[in-house]
Design a protein around this motif. Sequence first.
Motif, PDB file in Angstrom:
ATOM      1  N   THR A  85      21.547  -5.045  22.036  1.00  0.00           N
ATOM      2  CA  THR A  85      20.748  -4.096  21.267  1.00  0.00           C
ATOM      3  C   THR A  85      19.454  -3.806  22.002  1.00  0.00           C
ATOM      4  N   PHE A  86      18.915  -2.627  21.743  1.00  0.00           N
ATOM      5  CA  PHE A  86      17.679  -2.189  22.353  1.00  0.00           C
ATOM      6  C   PHE A  86      16.727  -1.794  21.239  1.00  0.00           C
ATOM      7  N   LYS A  87      15.564  -2.430  21.184  1.00  0.00           N
ATOM      8  CA  LYS A  87      14.596  -2.154  20.124  1.00  0.00           C
ATOM      9  C   LYS A  87      13.369  -1.483  20.711  1.00  0.00           C
ATOM     10  N   SER A  88      12.901  -0.476  19.991  1.00  0.00           N
ATOM     11  CA  SER A  88      11.710   0.225  20.439  1.00  0.00           C
ATOM     12  C   SER A  88      10.890   0.667  19.242  1.00  0.00           C
ATOM     13  N   GLY A  89       9.582   0.561  19.380  1.00  0.00           N
ATOM     14  CA  GLY A  89       8.681   1.134  18.391  1.00  0.00           C
ATOM     15  C   GLY A  89       8.397   2.560  18.823  1.00  0.00           C
ATOM     16  N   LEU A  90       8.821   3.511  18.062  1.00  0.00           N
ATOM     17  CA  LEU A  90       8.708   4.919  18.419  1.00  0.00           C
ATOM     18  C   LEU A  90       7.555   5.556  17.654  1.00  0.00           C
ATOM     19  N   THR A  91       6.532   6.001  18.370  1.00  0.00           N
ATOM     20  CA  THR A  91       5.437   6.733  17.749  1.00  0.00           C
ATOM     21  C   THR A  91       5.718   8.212  17.909  1.00  0.00           C
ATOM     22  N   ILE A  92       5.783   8.924  16.784  1.00  0.00           N
ATOM     23  CA  ILE A  92       6.036  10.367  16.819  1.00  0.00           C
ATOM     24  C   ILE A  92       4.726  11.060  16.459  1.00  0.00           C
ATOM     25  N   PRO A  93       4.151  11.786  17.408  1.00  0.00           N
ATOM     26  CA  PRO A  93       2.873  12.457  17.135  1.00  0.00           C
ATOM     27  C   PRO A  93       2.995  13.478  15.998  1.00  0.00           C
ATOM     28  N   ALA A  94       1.848  13.780  15.396  1.00  0.00           N
ATOM     29  CA  ALA A  94       1.790  14.761  14.308  1.00  0.00           C
ATOM     30  C   ALA A  94       2.420  16.078  14.747  1.00  0.00           C
TER      31      ALA A  94
ATOM     32  N   GLN B 130       5.334  16.919  15.694  1.00  0.00           N
ATOM     33  CA  GLN B 130       6.244  16.911  16.834  1.00  0.00           C
ATOM     34  C   GLN B 130       7.576  16.305  16.433  1.00  0.00           C
ATOM     35  N   THR B 131       8.572  16.547  17.280  1.00  0.00           N
ATOM     36  CA  THR B 131       9.919  16.028  17.071  1.00  0.00           C
ATOM     37  C   THR B 131      10.325  15.250  18.312  1.00  0.00           C
ATOM     38  N   PHE B 132      10.929  14.088  18.093  1.00  0.00           N
ATOM     39  CA  PHE B 132      11.462  13.279  19.186  1.00  0.00           C
ATOM     40  C   PHE B 132      12.962  13.475  19.223  1.00  0.00           C
ATOM     41  N   LEU B 133      13.498  13.835  20.390  1.00  0.00           N
ATOM     42  CA  LEU B 133      14.936  14.013  20.568  1.00  0.00           C
ATOM     43  C   LEU B 133      15.500  12.785  21.260  1.00  0.00           C
ATOM     44  N   LEU B 134      16.633  12.312  20.763  1.00  0.00           N
ATOM     45  CA  LEU B 134      17.280  11.119  21.303  1.00  0.00           C
ATOM     46  C   LEU B 134      18.749  11.422  21.585  1.00  0.00           C
ATOM     47  N   GLY B 135      19.199  11.117  22.792  1.00  0.00           N
ATOM     48  CA  GLY B 135      20.620  11.192  23.117  1.00  0.00           C
ATOM     49  C   GLY B 135      21.113  12.509  23.671  1.00  0.00           C
ATOM     50  N   GLU B 136      20.223  13.332  24.206  1.00  0.00           N
ATOM     51  CA  GLU B 136      20.650  14.625  24.753  1.00  0.00           C
ATOM     52  C   GLU B 136      21.699  14.474  25.853  1.00  0.00           C
TER      53      GLU B 136
ATOM     54  N   TYR C 131      17.351  14.152  16.055  1.00  0.00           N
ATOM     55  CA  TYR C 131      15.996  14.701  15.983  1.00  0.00           C
ATOM     56  C   TYR C 131      15.207  13.899  14.954  1.00  0.00           C
ATOM     57  N   PHE C 132      14.072  13.328  15.375  1.00  0.00           N
ATOM     58  CA  PHE C 132      13.145  12.632  14.493  1.00  0.00           C
ATOM     59  C   PHE C 132      11.969  13.573  14.300  1.00  0.00           C
ATOM     60  N   GLU C 133      11.904  14.256  13.169  1.00  0.00           N
ATOM     61  CA  GLU C 133      10.868  15.273  12.961  1.00  0.00           C
ATOM     62  C   GLU C 133       9.725  14.729  12.124  1.00  0.00           C
ATOM     63  N   ASN C 134       8.523  14.814  12.686  1.00  0.00           N
ATOM     64  CA  ASN C 134       7.315  14.425  11.976  1.00  0.00           C
ATOM     65  C   ASN C 134       6.577  15.708  11.591  1.00  0.00           C
TER      66      ASN C 134
ATOM     67  N   GLY D 181      22.163   1.269  25.225  1.00  0.00           N
ATOM     68  CA  GLY D 181      21.230   2.198  25.854  1.00  0.00           C
ATOM     69  C   GLY D 181      21.676   3.635  25.626  1.00  0.00           C
ATOM     70  N   VAL D 182      20.720   4.508  25.398  1.00  0.00           N
ATOM     71  CA  VAL D 182      21.011   5.915  25.107  1.00  0.00           C
ATOM     72  C   VAL D 182      20.213   6.780  26.074  1.00  0.00           C
ATOM     73  N   GLU D 183      20.886   7.729  26.723  1.00  0.00           N
ATOM     74  CA  GLU D 183      20.231   8.593  27.707  1.00  0.00           C
ATOM     75  C   GLU D 183      19.733   9.887  27.087  1.00  0.00           C
ATOM     76  N   GLY D 184      18.574  10.316  27.530  1.00  0.00           N
ATOM     77  CA  GLY D 184      18.033  11.606  27.112  1.00  0.00           C
ATOM     78  C   GLY D 184      17.068  11.483  25.961  1.00  0.00           C
ATOM     79  N   MET D 185      15.763  11.380  26.277  1.00  0.00           N
ATOM     80  CA  MET D 185      14.736  11.255  25.255  1.00  0.00           C
ATOM     81  C   MET D 185      13.554  12.157  25.649  1.00  0.00           C
ATOM     82  N   ARG D 186      12.993  12.859  24.656  1.00  0.00           N
ATOM     83  CA  ARG D 186      11.799  13.662  24.916  1.00  0.00           C
ATOM     84  C   ARG D 186      11.173  14.121  23.623  1.00  0.00           C
ATOM     85  N   TYR D 187       9.927  14.563  23.704  1.00  0.00           N
ATOM     86  CA  TYR D 187       9.202  15.121  22.566  1.00  0.00           C
ATOM     87  C   TYR D 187       9.160  16.638  22.714  1.00  0.00           C
ATOM     88  N   VAL D 188       9.191  17.347  21.579  1.00  0.00           N
ATOM     89  CA  VAL D 188       8.987  18.787  21.542  1.00  0.00           C
ATOM     90  C   VAL D 188       8.087  19.113  20.368  1.00  0.00           C
TER      91      VAL D 188
END
Length: 119
Positions: free
Chosen positions: A19-28, A30-36, A89-92, A107-114
């Motif tokens: 398993t892979f653990k991460s604390g993900l901070t999503i800025p005001a 913004q949306t974090f994309l996971l697994g593209e 999509y993690f939308e804040n 592990g999951v490939e493809g992460m970014r903020y938009v």
Amino acid sequence: MQKVLGVAAILLTLLSCSTFKSGLTIPANQTFLLGEYNDQNYSAELINRSNLTVTIKAVDKNSGEVTQSFGLAPKGKTKVYISKDETVYFENANGIDVLVDVILSKGVEGMRYVENGSE
């Protein structure tokens, strides 16, 4: 010697965990994309550490259709199963940052903020 063996045993245990653990901070706002770029199915345990709701959406990579969608409540916890054909999509939509703990089964490939609404 026993201390060295104990430390080695702990390290081997930690390295063998899949398993892979991460604390993900999503800025005001913004949306974090996971697994593209991911090409395997996986699961994710999500824990909302903030006092605000975060919108979670799984979107089919080919059609662009939303396949799963829900609001992760403040302090809420859930487990989701994600297909290799989905991007999450993690939308804040809040005016302040939020924190979500994400525990992935692999592990999951493809992460970014938009910026919200730009994707």
